[in-house]
Design an enzyme around this catalytic site. Structure first.
Site, mmCIF file in Angstrom:
data_model
loop_
_atom_site.group_PDB
_atom_site.id
_atom_site.type_symbol
_atom_site.label_atom_id
_atom_site.label_comp_id
_atom_site.label_asym_id
_atom_site.label_seq_id
_atom_site.Cartn_x
_atom_site.Cartn_y
_atom_site.Cartn_z
ATOM 1 N N LYS A 73 16.864 16.630 31.591
ATOM 2 C CA LYS A 73 15.577 15.997 31.840
ATOM 3 C C LYS A 73 14.726 16.082 30.565
ATOM 4 O O LYS A 73 14.549 17.162 29.993
ATOM 5 C CB LYS A 73 14.852 16.697 32.995
ATOM 6 C CG LYS A 73 15.575 16.513 34.338
ATOM 7 C CD LYS A 73 15.514 15.051 34.770
ATOM 8 C CE LYS A 73 16.322 14.784 36.029
ATOM 9 N NZ LYS A 73 16.041 15.626 37.137
ATOM 10 N N SER A 127 27.703 20.875 17.751
ATOM 11 C CA SER A 127 28.854 20.388 18.491
ATOM 12 C C SER A 127 28.575 19.006 19.069
ATOM 13 O O SER A 127 27.447 18.693 19.449
ATOM 14 C CB SER A 127 29.199 21.355 19.631
ATOM 15 O OG SER A 127 30.296 20.892 20.381
ATOM 16 N N GLU A 183 16.737 19.154 17.169
ATOM 17 C CA GLU A 183 16.357 20.422 16.546
ATOM 18 C C GLU A 183 17.449 21.470 16.732
ATOM 19 O O GLU A 183 18.289 21.393 17.641
ATOM 20 C CB GLU A 183 15.038 20.931 17.119
ATOM 21 C CG GLU A 183 15.132 21.574 18.475
ATOM 22 C CD GLU A 183 13.883 22.394 18.801
ATOM 23 O OE1 GLU A 183 12.947 22.431 17.986
ATOM 24 O OE2 GLU A 183 13.867 22.999 19.873
ATOM 25 N N ARG A 207 31.062 20.358 14.564
ATOM 26 C CA ARG A 207 32.278 19.851 15.197
ATOM 27 C C ARG A 207 32.156 18.370 15.551
ATOM 28 O O ARG A 207 31.231 17.964 16.254
ATOM 29 C CB ARG A 207 32.554 20.651 16.475
ATOM 30 C CG ARG A 207 33.763 20.173 17.256
ATOM 31 C CD ARG A 207 33.916 20.954 18.554
ATOM 32 N NE ARG A 207 35.069 20.465 19.293
ATOM 33 C CZ ARG A 207 36.316 20.878 19.109
ATOM 34 N NH1 ARG A 207 36.541 21.828 18.215
ATOM 35 N NH2 ARG A 207 37.319 20.387 19.811
ATOM 36 N N GLY A 251 22.599 14.510 31.581
ATOM 37 C CA GLY A 251 21.734 14.828 32.710
ATOM 38 C C GLY A 251 20.503 15.634 32.369
ATOM 39 O O GLY A 251 19.690 15.933 33.264
ATOM 40 N N GLU A 283 29.060 20.169 8.901
ATOM 41 C CA GLU A 283 29.159 21.623 9.041
ATOM 42 C C GLU A 283 29.314 22.017 10.508
ATOM 43 O O GLU A 283 29.253 23.189 10.841
ATOM 44 C CB GLU A 283 27.924 22.289 8.444
ATOM 45 C CG GLU A 283 27.766 22.041 6.954
ATOM 46 C CD GLU A 283 26.555 22.739 6.369
ATOM 47 O OE1 GLU A 283 26.687 23.916 5.995
ATOM 48 O OE2 GLU A 283 25.480 22.112 6.310
#
Length: 335
Positions: free
Chosen positions: A281, A233, A271, A215, A279, A213
């Protein structure tokens, strides 16, 4: 998986200006292959003086197969029968090779990221994809007026270098709610469901049953029994300087509107709404569920059994041990 050498038997579309607009390859023959037409590889290979050959008379192929011969006879006036040979996995030289390589991925003869796609964009033509096939950009307005004048349906599905997958190949055991959102060159395994907001680019796809659902960008592969939630995505490699191939392991879940810029292993969850880049943290937790160290997300690439969340009180991204197992609804994936 298949291997080289191979010969594609294709039908090309010629535009009014004389340029090739696309190529469909309903038949692909492999040396020492096991399909019923592979035995003709040596015969066709002997006919070809060059790697690309136009065939004016289908009888020249001398293939004794009723379905094959009925498919390739009486082509339309703007259609041309061609043979396209690939002996090695080299950079693309012409539009026929470009389409043949996209077909090889969508037929699932080769995995995503296994074919040399150098020069792909240079050889594809930007056209309007319509219910009447590809149309040259400078001919679109004429075709629209002609359709209105004659009260004929004329639908433009997209204007792009890549056509929809299902204009050429319909993968078995797959559901696609909006076929315009899956490009030719997508690799869709049986049991995959692509919902309306899902998108699958070329040279990307699923390695088993999956719910899509979100990309799947170019170069991204999704392991079996994984779920990409609505609007999520995955970061591709076509632009922006990213050269890390993103992959999603088995039994993973990307929550709605989440994003992924690192490869993840099996049994991982991100989540909803959380976008992770290399990158970022991340506070890494121990097996005892205690904060362990602060690392870049890239250091967790490919690790299994991780739950990525953003602490709602302080905004810190945390990577905890994932105690859950993602399971797809089997009923939804009996396609």
């Amino acid at each position: 998986m298949k291997n080289f050498p191979l010969i594609g038997i294709g039908i090309t579309t010629i535009g009014k200006a004389g340029a090739t607009l696309d190529a469909s390859f309903p038949y692909i023959l492999f040396l020492n292959g096991e399909s019923k037409l592979d035995k003709y590889f040596e015969k066709l290979n002997g006919l070809m003086e060059n790697d690309l050959m136009q065939i004016d008379d289908p009888n020249l192929l001398d293939i004794d197969d009723g379905d094959f011969n009925s498919t390739l006879r009486n082509l339309g006036k703007n259609k041309v029968l061609v043979l396209c040979r690939m002996s090695e996995n080299k950079p693309i030289k012409n539009i026929e090779e470009a389409y043949l390589k996209l077909h090889l991925i969508s037929y699932k003869f080769f995995l995503p990221n296994s074919l040399n796609l150098e020069n792909l964009f240079d050889n594809l033509v930007n056209v309007a994809w319509t219910n009447q096939g590809p149309v040259e950009i400078n001919e679109i307005e004429k075709e629209i007026l002609h359709s209105k004048k004659n009260n004929q349906p004329f639908e433009i599905k997209s204007v792009d270098k890549f056509p929809p997958l299902t204009d050429y190949i319909v993968p078995p055991g797959v559901r696609i709610a909006d076929t315009r959102r899956v490009r030719l060159g997508a690799y869709l395994s049986e049991g995959t469901t692509v919902m309306h907001e899902g998108f699958v680019n070329f040279n990307a796809g699923t390695l088993g049953p999956a719910m899509i659902e979100g990309r799947i960008s170019a170069g991204v592969v999704v392991g079996k029994n994984s779920d990409l939630g609505g609007g999520c995505s995955t970061m591709g490699t076509l632009s922006g300087g990213n050269n890390i191939k993103i992959s999603i392991g088995e039994n993973c879940l990307l929550g709605a509107n989440s994003g992924l810029g690192i490869p993840i292993g099996d049994n991982c969850i991100i989540e909803a709404g959380l976008y992770i880049t290399g990158g970022s943290k991340v506070t890494k937790f121990s097996q005892d569920n205690e904060p362990d160290s602060i690392v870049k997300a890239s250091e967790l690439a490919g690790k299994d059994n991780l739950l990525f969340i953003r602490n709602s009180q302080n905004g810190v991204i945390e990577a905890r041990i994932n105690p859950k197992s993602v399971a797809l609804n089997e009923t939804l994936h009996k396609n």
